[in-house]
Design a protein around this motif. Structure first.
Motif, PDB file in Angstrom:
ATOM      1  N   LYS A 175       0.839  -1.193   0.000  1.00 53.14           N
ATOM      2  CA  LYS A 175       0.000   0.000   0.000  1.00 53.14           C
ATOM      3  C   LYS A 175       0.873   1.241   0.000  1.00 53.14           C
ATOM      4  CE  LYS A 175      -3.849  -1.993   2.506  1.00 53.14           C
ATOM      5  NZ  LYS A 175      -4.472  -2.111   3.813  1.00 53.14           N
ATOM      6  N   PRO A 176       0.796   2.063  -1.029  1.00 54.63           N
ATOM      7  CA  PRO A 176       1.549   3.305  -0.979  1.00 54.63           C
ATOM      8  C   PRO A 176       0.870   4.285  -0.017  1.00 54.63           C
ATOM      9  CG  PRO A 176       0.364   3.171  -3.048  1.00 54.63           C
ATOM     10  CD  PRO A 176       0.042   1.915  -2.277  1.00 54.63           C
ATOM     11  N   ALA A 177       1.618   4.739   0.969  1.00 53.29           N
ATOM     12  CA  ALA A 177       1.056   5.698   1.915  1.00 53.29           C
ATOM     13  C   ALA A 177       1.478   7.090   1.467  1.00 53.29           C
ATOM     14  CB  ALA A 177       1.579   5.412   3.303  1.00 53.29           C
ATOM     15  N   GLU A 178       0.553   7.953   1.243  1.00 53.24           N
ATOM     16  CA  GLU A 178       0.899   9.268   0.727  1.00 53.24           C
ATOM     17  C   GLU A 178       0.518  10.338   1.732  1.00 53.24           C
ATOM     18  OE1 GLU A 178      -0.100   8.204  -3.913  1.00 53.24           O
ATOM     19  OE2 GLU A 178      -0.497  10.165  -3.115  1.00 53.24           O
TER      20      GLU A 178
ATOM     21  N   VAL B 180       5.697   6.168   0.284  1.00 53.74           N
ATOM     22  CA  VAL B 180       6.435   5.038   0.845  1.00 53.74           C
ATOM     23  C   VAL B 180       5.960   3.760   0.167  1.00 53.74           C
ATOM     24  CG1 VAL B 180       6.986   3.739   2.930  1.00 53.74           C
ATOM     25  CG2 VAL B 180       6.679   6.204   3.062  1.00 53.74           C
ATOM     26  N   LEU B 181       6.895   3.068  -0.481  1.00 48.88           N
ATOM     27  CA  LEU B 181       6.546   1.830  -1.185  1.00 48.88           C
ATOM     28  C   LEU B 181       7.133   0.660  -0.419  1.00 48.88           C
ATOM     29  CD1 LEU B 181       7.571   3.241  -4.643  1.00 48.88           C
ATOM     30  CD2 LEU B 181       5.245   2.695  -4.003  1.00 48.88           C
ATOM     31  N   LYS B 182       6.260  -0.186   0.095  1.00 51.73           N
ATOM     32  CA  LYS B 182       6.739  -1.318   0.879  1.00 51.73           C
ATOM     33  C   LYS B 182       6.490  -2.605   0.099  1.00 51.73           C
ATOM     34  CE  LYS B 182       7.034  -2.942   5.555  1.00 51.73           C
ATOM     35  NZ  LYS B 182       6.494  -3.009   6.887  1.00 51.73           N
ATOM     36  N   ASN B 183       7.518  -3.390  -0.049  1.00 52.43           N
ATOM     37  CA  ASN B 183       7.437  -4.676  -0.754  1.00 52.43           C
ATOM     38  C   ASN B 183       6.851  -4.516  -2.156  1.00 52.43           C
ATOM     39  OD1 ASN B 183       8.300  -5.630   1.669  1.00 52.43           O
ATOM     40  ND2 ASN B 183       6.298  -6.347   2.312  1.00 52.43           N
ATOM     41  N   ALA B 184       7.142  -3.391  -2.805  1.00 58.89           N
ATOM     42  CA  ALA B 184       6.545  -3.125  -4.108  1.00 58.89           C
ATOM     43  C   ALA B 184       7.499  -3.419  -5.253  1.00 58.89           C
ATOM     44  CB  ALA B 184       6.094  -1.668  -4.170  1.00 58.89           C
ATOM     45  N   SER B 185       8.688  -3.891  -4.911  1.00 56.19           N
ATOM     46  CA  SER B 185       9.674  -4.111  -5.963  1.00 56.19           C
ATOM     47  C   SER B 185       9.234  -5.258  -6.877  1.00 56.19           C
ATOM     48  CB  SER B 185      11.015  -4.448  -5.314  1.00 56.19           C
ATOM     49  OG  SER B 185      11.934  -4.744  -6.305  1.00 56.19           O
TER      50      SER B 185
ATOM     51  N   LEU C  44      11.963  -1.775   1.034  1.00 59.43           N
ATOM     52  CA  LEU C  44      11.347  -0.526   1.450  1.00 59.43           C
ATOM     53  C   LEU C  44      11.958   0.612   0.640  1.00 59.43           C
ATOM     54  CD1 LEU C  44       9.359   0.515   3.579  1.00 59.43           C
ATOM     55  CD2 LEU C  44      11.251   0.743   5.154  1.00 59.43           C
ATOM     56  N   LEU C  45      11.099   1.397   0.009  1.00 56.53           N
ATOM     57  CA  LEU C  45      11.584   2.519  -0.789  1.00 56.53           C
ATOM     58  C   LEU C  45      10.755   3.751  -0.445  1.00 56.53           C
ATOM     59  CD1 LEU C  45      13.423   3.510  -3.123  1.00 56.53           C
ATOM     60  CD2 LEU C  45      11.603   2.887  -4.686  1.00 56.53           C
ATOM     61  N   VAL C  46      11.436   4.803  -0.020  1.00 56.97           N
ATOM     62  CA  VAL C  46      10.760   6.058   0.306  1.00 56.97           C
ATOM     63  C   VAL C  46      11.119   7.071  -0.773  1.00 56.97           C
ATOM     64  CG1 VAL C  46      10.572   7.932   1.975  1.00 56.97           C
ATOM     65  CG2 VAL C  46      10.838   5.595   2.774  1.00 56.97           C
ATOM     66  N   CYS C  47      10.107   7.678  -1.378  1.00 60.66           N
ATOM     67  CA  CYS C  47      10.359   8.649  -2.446  1.00 60.66           C
ATOM     68  C   CYS C  47       9.879  10.020  -1.978  1.00 60.66           C
ATOM     69  CB  CYS C  47       9.614   8.275  -3.713  1.00 60.66           C
ATOM     70  SG  CYS C  47       9.879   6.583  -4.218  1.00 60.66           S
TER      71      CYS C  47
END
Lengths: 128, 353
Positions: A2-5, A16-21, B12-15
């Motif tokens: 879930k991208p948290a914006e 924040v991208l979690k486990n999205a790779s 974990l990737l923070v943009c």
């Protein structure tokens, strides 16, 4: 996944991208009993596919992975595989023990969710 | 019976997207929190050779030294504490030790000594620490963190003597050690260096010219390219991977993300060693200056990799090596002072700042 914006003002944005790779990257090295044996990139990929077929059958052999880079002198390669296929690929590499009737082993040197990590590994730092 | 062998690996990737002109931008505080940096690589599209002011910054990174077989209790030496730790910032990290196998030590710029120890070593040391956040079921790893600038840790004090006895008589921990000091440099470390075998090292700079590069179209006002695709492309350029593939190519189907445009030439520069955040800050400023000149391409990128085997990752958060142990950030800067910052770490690590 879930991208948290959160948005504080128009110019600032944080995601924040979690486990999205979508992909995983592996740096591997093939160690052969006879060190003078050389493999081309195509032969290496066919060899890895044969390992997938032996362990997971035809469905395993159909797993998509990319041989991004290969150095014939050191038998070192960069692989890219979808995140869901990583365990299948890794396990079949582990169980590949013979190439053309000679003992062999794959050394998994590094695994990462980012290709960039494979080019900046501090364990490669050699200081005399 | 089929077995599910496809769990999603964790990352974990923070943009962040902001502007240098925004007074509330947190860029400096964010990047300063990655203290132990191993490599920085720059990518400058439509650039044949680095301009002189950028070159001079790249060649003036602070030197660092390697001390062979340093007994860790020597870091508590009164003269060393007075000349280096109490004045300025010391960056120290055990070298050649692995976080997933060995005892690791870090001396942070705020004067904090952090030890990541296995269970036996922790019990030998006899000081209070915390079980590692990453222990699974059994407690096999512990972290001891001590503030050397605390009044209790002043030479001769009770806490100081307990730590000294633990490290000198009981644990006897000894390792190769990377050490650097800001702003004093090597001379500030002399009280310690003079008693051991050591060597001075200058961060190694490598220039690489690239031609006919397929490059994704990047714009400052939005994430025109998916962050994962952009970082993958940057990694491919760094690793010199060819993008001349198609979906039917047998070896690799990787291609440059769309929309893309050809770039006739580009410059890739990398610097390796123990790099200080202060030097990286100077490099960021130099890149901003570089982008103010009118150019064909309006962006430049800078990627900084942290040490895989550092005891801490971002700030003072504990770090671990589960699979890759990666911790890095990529700063994509545009000529209109906007920037995109991508901070990456392993998923179980703390979230980057």
């Amino acid at each position: 996944m879930k991208p948290a914006e959160k948005e504080e003002e128009s110019v600032y944005k944080r995601v924040v991208l979690k486990n999205a790779s979508p992909y995983q990257y592996m740096k591997i090295c093939l160690v052969l009993e006879d060190e003078s044996t050389r493999l081309s990139a195509v032969e290496l990929k066919l060899f890895i596919i044969s390992g997938l077929r032996n362990l997971y059958g035809e469905v395993g052999a159909a797993l998509n992975f990319d041989l991004l880079k290969y150095d014939e002198d050191t038998l070192t390669a960069f692989l890219r595989v979808t995140s869901r296929g990583l365990v299948k690929l890794w396990s079949s590499l582990t169980l590949l023990g013979s190439y053309q009737n000679q003992a062999c082993a794959f050394r998994v040197l590094q695994v990462s969710s980012f290709l960039l990590s494979l080019t900046g590994n501090s364990r490669d730092l050699q200081l005399d | 019976m089929s077995v599910d062998v496809s769990p999603t690996p964790q990352s974990l990737l923070v943009c962040d997207r902001s502007s240098f002109l925004d007074q509330k931008n947190r860029l400096n505080s964010q990047v300063e929190q990655l203290r132990f940096n191993y490599k920085v690589s720059l990518l400058l599209p439509e650039c044949g050779s680095a301009p002189s002011h950028l070159d001079s910054v790249l060649n003036s990174f602070s030197s660092f030294c390697v001390i062979r077989n340093l007994p860790i209790y020597e870091l508590l030496d009164r003269h060393f504490l007075e000349s280096a730790v109490y004045h300025g910032s010391v960056y120290g990290l055990s070298y050649g030790t692995r976080m997933d196998e060995d005892n690791c030590v870090a001396l942070m710029p705020n004067g904090r000594l952090s030890l990541s120890l296995d269970k036996d070593s922790y019990e030998l040391l006899g000081l209070q620490g915390k079980p590692s956040r990453f222990n699974h079921r059994t407690r096999i790893r512990f972290v001891v963190s001590i503030d050397l600038t605390d009044s209790n840790m002043a030479p001769g004090g009770q806490g100081y003597l307990r730590l000294l006895t633990g490290l000198k008589s009981r644990l006897q921990l000894q390792t190769d050690f990377l050490l650097s000091h800001h702003p004093g440099g090597i001379p500030s470390l002399q009280p310690l260096l003079s008693r051991f075998e050591w060597s001075e090292h200058k961060p190694k700079v490598v220039h690489r010219s690239l031609t006919d590069l397929a490059c994704p179209v990047l714009t400052s006002d939005q994430w025109s390219c998916d962050p994962h695709s952009f970082l993958e492309w940057l990694g491919a350029v760094d690793a010199d991977i060819s993008s001349e593939n198609s979906s039917s190519t047998f070896l690799s189907s990787w291609v440059c993300p769309e929309p893309q445009r050809p770039v006739s030439q580009a410059l890739s520069v990398s610097v390796c060693g123990l790099l200080l955040p202060q030097d990286l800050h100077r490099l960021t400023q130099a890149l901003r200056g570089y982008l103010e000149q009118p150019r064909l391409e309006s962006w430049a990128s800078m990627t900084v990799h942290g040490f895989v085997d550092s005891v801490v990752s971002w700030g003072e958060n504990e770090h671990r090596v589960h699979r890759g142990g990666h911790n890095f950030y990529t700063l994509l800067m545009f000529h209109n002072h906007m920037y995109h910052l991508h901070l990456a770490s392993e998923a179980k690590d703390s979230c980057p700042p």
